[in-house]
Write a protein that holds these residues in place. Structure first.
Motif, mmCIF file in Angstrom:
data_model
loop_
_atom_site.group_PDB
_atom_site.id
_atom_site.type_symbol
_atom_site.label_atom_id
_atom_site.label_comp_id
_atom_site.label_asym_id
_atom_site.label_seq_id
_atom_site.Cartn_x
_atom_site.Cartn_y
_atom_site.Cartn_z
ATOM 1 N N ALA A 185 0.821 -1.207 0.000
ATOM 2 C CA ALA A 185 0.000 0.000 0.000
ATOM 3 C C ALA A 185 0.856 1.258 0.000
ATOM 4 O O ALA A 185 0.576 2.225 -0.728
ATOM 5 C CB ALA A 185 -0.939 -0.013 1.205
ATOM 6 N N GLN A 186 1.918 1.258 0.803
ATOM 7 C CA GLN A 186 2.782 2.447 0.867
ATOM 8 C C GLN A 186 3.544 2.652 -0.442
ATOM 9 O O GLN A 186 3.649 3.781 -0.945
ATOM 10 C CB GLN A 186 3.754 2.323 2.032
ATOM 11 C CG GLN A 186 3.099 2.372 3.399
ATOM 12 C CD GLN A 186 4.125 2.375 4.508
ATOM 13 O OE1 GLN A 186 4.760 3.402 4.802
ATOM 14 N NE2 GLN A 186 4.310 1.230 5.136
ATOM 15 N N ARG A 189 1.135 3.899 -3.067
ATOM 16 C CA ARG A 189 0.831 5.321 -2.853
ATOM 17 C C ARG A 189 1.962 6.178 -3.404
ATOM 18 O O ARG A 189 1.713 7.192 -4.084
ATOM 19 C CB ARG A 189 0.616 5.586 -1.361
ATOM 20 C CG ARG A 189 0.279 7.013 -1.005
ATOM 21 C CD ARG A 189 -0.184 7.121 0.453
ATOM 22 N NE ARG A 189 0.813 6.641 1.410
ATOM 23 C CZ ARG A 189 0.593 6.506 2.721
ATOM 24 N NH1 ARG A 189 -0.602 6.806 3.226
ATOM 25 N NH2 ARG A 189 1.547 6.085 3.526
ATOM 26 N N ASN A 190 3.191 5.776 -3.152
ATOM 27 C CA ASN A 190 4.331 6.507 -3.707
ATOM 28 C C ASN A 190 4.338 6.486 -5.227
ATOM 29 O O ASN A 190 4.795 7.431 -5.873
ATOM 30 C CB ASN A 190 5.649 5.899 -3.203
ATOM 31 C CG ASN A 190 5.982 6.319 -1.791
ATOM 32 O OD1 ASN A 190 5.428 7.283 -1.277
ATOM 33 N ND2 ASN A 190 6.872 5.589 -1.155
ATOM 34 N N ARG A 195 -6.066 6.912 -4.928
ATOM 35 C CA ARG A 195 -6.824 6.458 -3.770
ATOM 36 C C ARG A 195 -6.456 5.006 -3.511
ATOM 37 O O ARG A 195 -6.413 4.194 -4.441
ATOM 38 C CB ARG A 195 -8.320 6.596 -4.028
ATOM 39 C CG ARG A 195 -9.200 6.351 -2.798
ATOM 40 C CD ARG A 195 -10.624 6.819 -3.053
ATOM 41 N NE ARG A 195 -11.478 6.603 -1.881
ATOM 42 C CZ ARG A 195 -12.763 6.957 -1.821
ATOM 43 N NH1 ARG A 195 -13.337 7.546 -2.873
ATOM 44 N NH2 ARG A 195 -13.473 6.727 -0.726
ATOM 45 N N VAL A 196 -6.192 4.693 -2.249
ATOM 46 C CA VAL A 196 -5.802 3.346 -1.863
ATOM 47 C C VAL A 196 -6.829 2.806 -0.887
ATOM 48 O O VAL A 196 -7.013 3.365 0.199
ATOM 49 C CB VAL A 196 -4.403 3.312 -1.212
ATOM 50 C CG1 VAL A 196 -4.012 1.869 -0.882
ATOM 51 C CG2 VAL A 196 -3.360 3.946 -2.116
ATOM 52 N N PHE A 214 -3.592 5.822 5.877
ATOM 53 C CA PHE A 214 -4.621 5.371 4.950
ATOM 54 C C PHE A 214 -5.991 5.561 5.598
ATOM 55 O O PHE A 214 -6.212 5.164 6.744
ATOM 56 C CB PHE A 214 -4.396 3.900 4.579
ATOM 57 C CG PHE A 214 -3.118 3.677 3.816
ATOM 58 C CD1 PHE A 214 -3.035 3.973 2.460
ATOM 59 C CD2 PHE A 214 -1.984 3.203 4.470
ATOM 60 C CE1 PHE A 214 -1.853 3.782 1.763
ATOM 61 C CE2 PHE A 214 -0.805 3.011 3.774
ATOM 62 C CZ PHE A 214 -0.728 3.306 2.416
#
Length: 348
Positions: A185-186, A189-190, A195-196, A214
C-alpha cells in the motif's frame, strides 16, 4: 562475537533442530556476517509447519547483520559494513540475460529462491552466516537496524508495484493488511495511486494501516460498497492480492474493472479456482510477482531512508532464538496479533 555459533533449521513438520558450529574462514568470493536481526516471514511459518517444502537457505531469509570477514576477491564490502541479505545484479551470462531479458535473470531468480549453486546450507535463524558476496547489499547509514531488517519484504512489494505499471491517479485496492499488504500500500501510494483502499478482517491490522495515513481501511464485508462508491461502480484500476489465500483469488479479481490489473503477491499453497471466462471477457491483465531484483533492494532502501515509506510500525516484537519455535506456532495458529517479529540471536 565468539567463535562458537548456533543455528536453527527445520528437521520435520513443526520441528526445529539446533546445531553448534565454529566460525568459518571466509572462502573466496564469500563473506561471513554476524546476524543482527532475522525477520519471520509467512514462508518461514509455512515451511516449518510443512517440514520439507523450503530449500535450507530460505528458512530465515529476511536478515541484516555486520560483515565480520571477507574472502579473497571480495571488494564491494569490508569487515564492519552493515548489510542485508539479498540477490546480486543480473549475471549477464544465463539464457535469460543472453536473450535480452536481464530483469528475469535466471541466476538472480535462483538466488531469490535459495536454489543457486552458491546457496548457503542454512538460513539466518542463526548467530552467523557464510554466504556469497552477491547476497549481501550494503545498508545506508540513514537506516536503523530495525529498518534494515525489514528491507527484504519491502523489496518484495517494491518489485510488485513496479511490475503493476501504475498510472498516477488510479484507484487501487490492497487485499490483506499484513506486512506485505501494508508495504504494498505504501509503495503503491508513492507510485501515484490517487486512492488506496485496504481490505483487512483483523482490527489490529486495520489500526496499523490507519496509523500509516490510509483512510479507506475496511473490513472485507464492506469493501465492495466502498469500491462501488469510489469508482462509480466501474471497479478498481488495480488490485493487489496480498493475503495468499486461494479462495480469495476470484473474489479479488471481481474487484478489478474491465481492462484493469490484478497483481498477485500472496502465495497460496493450494490450487485456486477462478473463472477463466470472467477474466477473458473483462480483459484483465494478471501480473504475477515473486521475490525481487537487485535494483529493488537499492531502490527501496532509498525510499525508506527518505522516509517515503515507514516500515517500523510493522515491527511488533523481538525474541531470541530460544523462542523461535513458540512464535512460529503462534503465527501458524492464525490468531496472533503480531505483524513482523524479529529474531535477535543475542537475546536469551
Amino acid at each position: 562475537m565468539s567463535n562458537q555459533q548456533r543455528k536453527l533449521t527445520i528437521s520435520g513438520p513443526k520441528a526445529l533442530q539446533e546445531e553448534a558450529f565454529t566460525t568459518p574462514e571466509a572462502a573466496p568470493g564469500r563473506v561471513v556476517v554476524d546476524i543482527t536481526y532475522t525477520g519471520i516471514c509467512g514462508t518461514d511459518v509455512h515451511g516449518w509447519a510443512d517440514g520439507s517444502m523450503l530449500p535450507p537457505a530460505v528458512f530465515g531469509h529476511e536478515w541484516t547483520g555486520t560483515v565480520s570477514a571477507v574472502g579473497d576477491g571480495v571488494t564491494d564490502v569490508a569487515p564492519g559494513d552493515r548489510v542485508v541479505g539479498g540477490v546480486g545484479p543480473a549475471c549477464g551470462t544465463c539464457p535469460q540475460c543472453r536473450g535480452g531479458h536481464a530483469k528475469q535473470c535466471d541466476t538472480v531468480f535462483a538466488e531469490a529462491n535459495g536454489v543457486d549453486s552458491a546457496a548457503p546450507t542454512y538460513g539466518a535463524f542463526a548467530t552467523q552466516v557464510h554466504v556469497s558476496s552477491r547476497r549481501v547489499i550494503p545498508v545506508p547509514d540513514a537506516l536503523s537496524d530495525i529498518e534494515a531488517a525489514l528491507v527484504e519484504p519491502a523489496a518484495v512489494t517494491f518489485h510488485a508495484v513496479r511490475r503493476a505499471g501504475i498510472v498516477p491517479g488510479e484507484i487501487g485496492v490492497v487485499v490483506g493488511a499484513g506486512p506485505i499488504g501494508l508495504l504494498t500500500a505504501q509503495n503503491a501510494r508513492n507510485a501515484g495511486l490517487g486512492r488506496v483502499i485496504i481490505s483487512e478482517p483483523v482490527e489490529a491490522r486495520r489500526r496499523v494501516a490507519t496509523g500509516l495515513g490510509f483512510t479507506d481501511v475496511v473490513h472485507p464485508d464492506d469493501v465492495t460498497d466502498l469500491i462501488t462508491e469510489a469508482t462509480g461502480g466501474v471497479g478498481a484500476d488495480v488490485v493487489f492480492e496480498c493475503a495468499g489465500v486461494a479462495s480469495l483469488l476470484q473474489p479479488s479479481a471481481t474487484m478489478v474493472r474491465r481492462g484493469g490489473t490484478l497483481s498477485l503477491l500472496g502465495f497460496p499453497l493450494t490450487e485456486s479456482t477462478v473463472s477463466y471466462a470472467d477474466w477473458q471477457q473483462r480483459e484483465l491483465t494478471v501480473i504475477g510477482s515473486l521475490a525481487y531484483n537487485h535494483d529493488d533492494f537499492v531502490g527501496v532502501m532509498r525510499v525508506i531512508a527518505d522516509k517515503r515509506i515507514d516500515v517500523t510500525p510493522l515491527h511488533t516484537g523481538t525474541m531470541g532464538l530460544d523462542h523461535l519455535a513458540d512464535i512460529l506456532s503462534e503465527l501458524d495458529s492464525g490468531s496472533s496479533d503480531h505483524a513482523k517479529v524479529l529474531i535477535d540471536p543475542t537475546l536469551t
